[in-house]
Enzyme design. Sequence first.
Site, PDB file in Angstrom:
ATOM      1  N   ASP A   1       0.904  -0.990   0.524  1.00 40.13           N
ATOM      2  CA  ASP A   1       0.382  -0.232   0.185  1.00 40.13           C
ATOM      3  C   ASP A   1       1.320   0.422   0.072  1.00 40.13           C
ATOM      4  O   ASP A   1       2.041   0.862  -0.155  1.00 40.13           O
ATOM      5  CB  ASP A   1      -0.555  -0.212   1.180  1.00 40.13           C
TER       6      ASP A   1
ATOM      7  N   ASP B   1       0.554   3.883   2.099  1.00 41.71           N
ATOM      8  CA  ASP B   1       0.448   4.662   2.922  1.00 41.71           C
ATOM      9  C   ASP B   1      -0.691   5.252   3.547  1.00 41.71           C
ATOM     10  O   ASP B   1      -1.712   5.501   2.637  1.00 41.71           O
ATOM     11  CB  ASP B   1       1.554   4.774   4.276  1.00 41.71           C
TER      12      ASP B   1
END
Length: 271
Positions: free
Chosen positions: A209, A211
């Site tokens: 991802d 973040d």
Amino acid sequence: MDTMIGVIGGSGLYEIEGLADADWVTLETPFGDPSDQILTGTLDGVKMAFLPRHGRGHVHSPTTVPYRANIHALKSLGVTDIISVSACGSFREEMAPGDFVIVDQFIDRTVSREKSFFGSGLVAHVSVAHPVCMRLAAACQAAAEASGVSVHMGGTYLAMEGPQFSSLAESKLYREVWGCDVIGMTNMPEAKLAREAEIDYASVAMITDYDSWHPHHGEVDIADIIATLGANSDNARALIARLPKLLGTTRDTCPHGCDRALDFAVMTAPE
Ligand code: ADE
């Protein structure tokens, strides 16, 4: 010296396949039980030991992982080289979900973990200026490239306590001010303890991802992470399968001194 590769598997990686003479062994240590049994065997003639960091069934949080017991157990089996595999978030546009980063530096922001084998009676201060063994890191890069994984060599990993993800302000601080590249919850104190145990250590951080800093990706959540974990784990298995041939059945002492870290580190006077 015989090479023995220890793989510490993170979220999504709870076993490895293809080991000859595979056996799950139970170990106890002076620091308690490790996260799980350890899968031992050989791959291409090289001794292997696999430990699922969170335990099979994912029962240990990043805070409750028994880091000291894990490193002690691997050391007692004769592990010479640890490959840490873990999920992480990215602070860089070009480091995208699905990519791997071969980390070379850490900032340790963990606060609730036992971080040393030393203290009370025997005091030692090892250097972690260069916490990663670059010989091992180069092997991980070569294995990732040969497996067709998009891999970035080098990067600073922010180790946070968790279990909550970062706030937007923290995410921006780590990215814009501190210059970090990836963020995760488990590589510290693991890397420090490996150095104290004089085991060479390299970290393969698998991006799941962006973040929370990225304007077009919103907040990080577990659904996103799980969606990326499957492919990441397959790539991690492919990378691990190539390591024995790259590292060989025997090894010399580490050119960077990772396996001699205690030579000048002990402060306590001998009795
Ligand atoms: N593990 C995977 N993604 C993460 C993130 N964004 N922060 C901390 N740990 C992670």
